[in-house]
Scaffold this active site. Structure first.
Site, PDB file in Angstrom:
ATOM      1  CG  ASP A 133      -2.098   0.939   1.087  1.00 58.54           C
ATOM      2  OD1 ASP A 133      -3.200   0.435   0.819  1.00 58.54           O
ATOM      3  OD2 ASP A 133      -1.931   2.175   1.217  1.00 58.54           O
ATOM      4  CG  ASP A 166     -10.200  -3.311  -1.792  1.00 56.23           C
ATOM      5  OD1 ASP A 166     -11.214  -3.004  -2.442  1.00 56.23           O
ATOM      6  OD2 ASP A 166     -10.132  -3.207  -0.553  1.00 56.23           O
ATOM      7  CB  CYS A 190     -16.543   0.283  -1.603  1.00 58.19           C
ATOM      8  SG  CYS A 190     -15.323   1.493  -1.135  1.00 58.19           S
ATOM      9  CG  ASP A 195       3.051   5.211  -6.563  1.00 57.07           C
ATOM     10  OD1 ASP A 195       2.009   4.613  -6.916  1.00 57.07           O
ATOM     11  OD2 ASP A 195       3.407   6.297  -7.064  1.00 57.07           O
TER      12      ASP A 195
HETATM   13  C1  LIG Z   1     -10.088   0.677  -0.756  1.00 57.61           C
HETATM   14  S1  LIG Z   1      -8.674   1.022   0.145  1.00 57.61           S
HETATM   15  C2  LIG Z   1      -8.071  -0.572   0.510  1.00 57.61           C
HETATM   16  C3  LIG Z   1      -8.789  -1.262   1.630  1.00 57.61           C
HETATM   17  C4  LIG Z   1      -8.158  -2.564   2.037  1.00 57.61           C
HETATM   18  N1  LIG Z   1      -7.927  -3.469   0.942  1.00 57.61           N
HETATM   19  C5  LIG Z   1      -8.977  -3.291   3.089  1.00 57.61           C
HETATM   20  O1  LIG Z   1      -9.619  -4.302   2.825  1.00 57.61           O
HETATM   21  O2  LIG Z   1      -8.983  -2.812   4.229  1.00 57.61           O
HETATM   22  C6  LIG Z   1      -7.561   1.587  -1.104  1.00 57.61           C
HETATM   23  C7  LIG Z   1      -6.124   1.704  -0.669  1.00 57.61           C
HETATM   24  O3  LIG Z   1      -5.345   2.111  -1.804  1.00 57.61           O
HETATM   25  C8  LIG Z   1      -4.193   2.757  -1.321  1.00 57.61           C
HETATM   26  N2  LIG Z   1      -3.542   3.445  -2.466  1.00 57.61           N
HETATM   27  C9  LIG Z   1      -3.928   4.583  -3.068  1.00 57.61           C
HETATM   28  N3  LIG Z   1      -3.088   4.886  -4.084  1.00 57.61           N
HETATM   29  C10 LIG Z   1      -2.150   3.909  -4.118  1.00 57.61           C
HETATM   30  C11 LIG Z   1      -1.001   3.670  -4.933  1.00 57.61           C
HETATM   31  N4  LIG Z   1      -0.649   4.490  -5.918  1.00 57.61           N
HETATM   32  N5  LIG Z   1      -0.253   2.582  -4.665  1.00 57.61           N
HETATM   33  C12 LIG Z   1      -0.583   1.743  -3.654  1.00 57.61           C
HETATM   34  N6  LIG Z   1      -1.657   1.919  -2.856  1.00 57.61           N
HETATM   35  C13 LIG Z   1      -2.435   2.992  -3.085  1.00 57.61           C
HETATM   36  C14 LIG Z   1      -4.740   3.641  -0.227  1.00 57.61           C
HETATM   37  O4  LIG Z   1      -3.719   4.003   0.672  1.00 57.61           O
HETATM   38  C15 LIG Z   1      -5.806   2.743   0.401  1.00 57.61           C
HETATM   39  O5  LIG Z   1      -5.301   2.070   1.528  1.00 57.61           O
END
Ligand SMILES: C[S@@+](CC[C@H](N)C(=O)[O-])C[C@H]1O[C@@H](n2cnc3c(N)ncnc32)[C@H](O)[C@@H]1O
Length: 442
Positions: A291, A343, A396, A322
């Site tokens: 993440d 996700d 979601c 990233d």
């Molecule tokens: C929908 S949430 C994930 C929820 C998690 N899978 C759960 O079940 O609790 C989306 C996630 O994407 C991460 N995110 C956003 N941009 C990102 C990137 N460029 N690379 C990696 N992670 C990223 C955010 O920090 C966030 O935690």
């Protein structure tokens, strides 16, 4: 002299102001406020929660009622309006008697302005809504569909317009109604260590008033109403159940990771789905949880303990990365994966019941901005899947640009074959909106 403890109404008004000013997540700000007031009784905590979420879910309607009843609606300060919203929510939605709701609101107004300059107009507004609220509500429910969605059901006008265009008035209205209801708490049981029957029995024993429902076609799931703060239950502490919406539970199930596989939880966040992936893998094989947010991944230490993830034969690693970056990310790109769960970050517009503050914070342009990020994540994650492997893409949100349209475009461009798709909607399934697709890279 001991200070008077804060009341549920006062804390609700304060929390609502905080949520608006900080544009933060309601659950986090409410939890923070409860931590500051540890002596607040369980009943008062329950009422505060009901008031905060209720006002956020019904804000457009409450404002329309206040504007109709006030002689000078624009003269209300932000705090006075918040006090009015709480009282009107009590009168109209909770059907609290006026002798309970109105004096409480006037007390808060007088504490703010002892001269009575605030309490007098507030009293006039609340008395008018007490007398004429049913007729005013009926008027809000009888206009053009766009006005009904915005004013009676508190859907932001721009979103209401989109829903009318894409879903039609009947489904748009059914969705708006479903999202105005307080959602049940949905739980996922770790079937690798216990049974849904055992968890249901434990929850009923802890709180005989709790209504615990098992869902015949989702053996891992429980739906609970009135069970108190379930995250404080000892079985939650042991990781035997997690709080997770039904659709979200389906994402890892659709990926169906097997023992001994090499699996990537891309966008693992706080790790609810990482834990589920580990359960499905029977804690055998290699799971990488990545993440961009170090803060969110900070929760994984507790997850490791709760989920008993430090066992022989299972490697669970957490990586800050990233996942849109073109260059290889150390710890993530050390080999192709059998299965990748993406996700993706999204607008969260499927979650307007559980996160009603999103009604005020998400804007039209956010959909395109999220879709752009989602497209880049999907493209990079495709390269991480081994030939013959699989990827589940999930969000979601029920907005087409973030789900089916994005997936179709990737398939039409020849990147994937679509193997399976699921859409969970508030109006049909009485749960949060969720979309997922299982894809095979071609
Ligand atoms: C929908 S949430 C994930 C929820 C998690 N899978 C759960 O079940 O609790 C989306 C996630 O994407 C991460 N995110 C956003 N941009 C990102 C990137 N460029 N690379 C990696 N992670 C990223 C955010 O920090 C966030 O935690």
């Amino acid at each position: 002299m001991p200070r008077n403890p804060i009341t549920a109404r006062a804390l609700a008004v304060h929390t609502l102001r905080q949520i608006e000013q900080r544009r933060g997540f309601s659950n986090r700000i409410l939890a923070e406020q409860f931590e500051r007031h540890p002596d607040l009784e369980r009943r008062e905590r329950g009422l505060t929660t009901t008031l905060v979420y209720g006002v956020l879910r019904h804000r457009g309607r409450l404002d329309a009622l206040i504007d109709a009843a006030a002689a000078r609606p624009k003269a209300l300060s932000a705090r006075a309006r918040e006090i009015a919203r709480v009282a009107v929510f009590e009168l109209r939605e909770l059907q609290h008697p006026p002798h309970a709701a109105i004096p409480q609101a006037l007390g808060l107004a007088t504490a703010l302005d002892p001269s009575g300059g605030l309490a007098r107009p507030l009293h006039a507004i609340l008395a008018a809504i007490d007398r004429e609220g049913a007729a005013l509500d009926a008027r809000l429910a009888a206009g053009k569909p766009l006005d009904v969605l915005a004013n009676r059901w508190s859907i932001p006008r721009w979103l209401a317009g989109r829903w009318l265009a894409t879903l039609g008035p009947d489904v748009a209205l059914a969705r708006a109604r479903a999202l105005a209801e307080p959602p049940a708490v949905e739980l996922r049981v770790d079937l690798s260590r216990t049974t849904a029957d055992a968890v249901a029995a434990a929850l009923r024993e802890a709180d005989p008033k709790a209504v615990v429902e098992q869902l015949p076609d989702q053996p891992q799931a429980l739906r609970v109403r009135g069970g108190g703060e379930l995250v404080r239950h000892p079985l939650h502490e042991r990781g035997l159940f997690s709080v997770q919406a039904l659709g979200a539970q389906r994402a890892a199930l659709a990926l169906a990771p097997c023992p001994e596989e090499h699996v990537l939880d891309a966008c693992a966040g706080m790790g609810t789905k990482s834990l589920q992936l580990a359960e499905l893998m029977r804690r055998r094989g290699r799971l990488v949880a990545a993440d961009a947010s170090e803060h969110r991944l900070g929760e994984h230490a507790a997850l490791r303990r709760r989920g008993e993830l430090d066992v022989d034969g299972f490697s669970f690693t957490t990586v800050v990365a990233d996942l849109t970056a073109p260059e290889p990310q150390p710890g993530v790109d050390d080999g192709p994966y059998d299965a990748v769960l993406l996700d993706a970050p999204c607008t969260g517009l499927g979650n307007l019941a559980r996160h009603p503050e999103l009604r005020a914070t998400v804007q039209f342009d956010d959909i395109a901005a999220c879709a752009d990020l989602q497209r880049r994540l999907l493209d990079r994650c495709r390269a991480r899947v081994r030939p013959g492997g699989r990827l589940v893409y999930a969000v979601c949100s029920l907005e087409p640009e973030e789900g089916p349209r994005l997936v179709r475009a990737a398939c039409d461009a020849g990147a994937f074959a679509l193997e399976h798709e699921e859409t969970w909607t508030p109006e049909a399934h009485h749960t949060d909106g969720f979309y997922l697709a299982r894809l095979r890279p071609t």
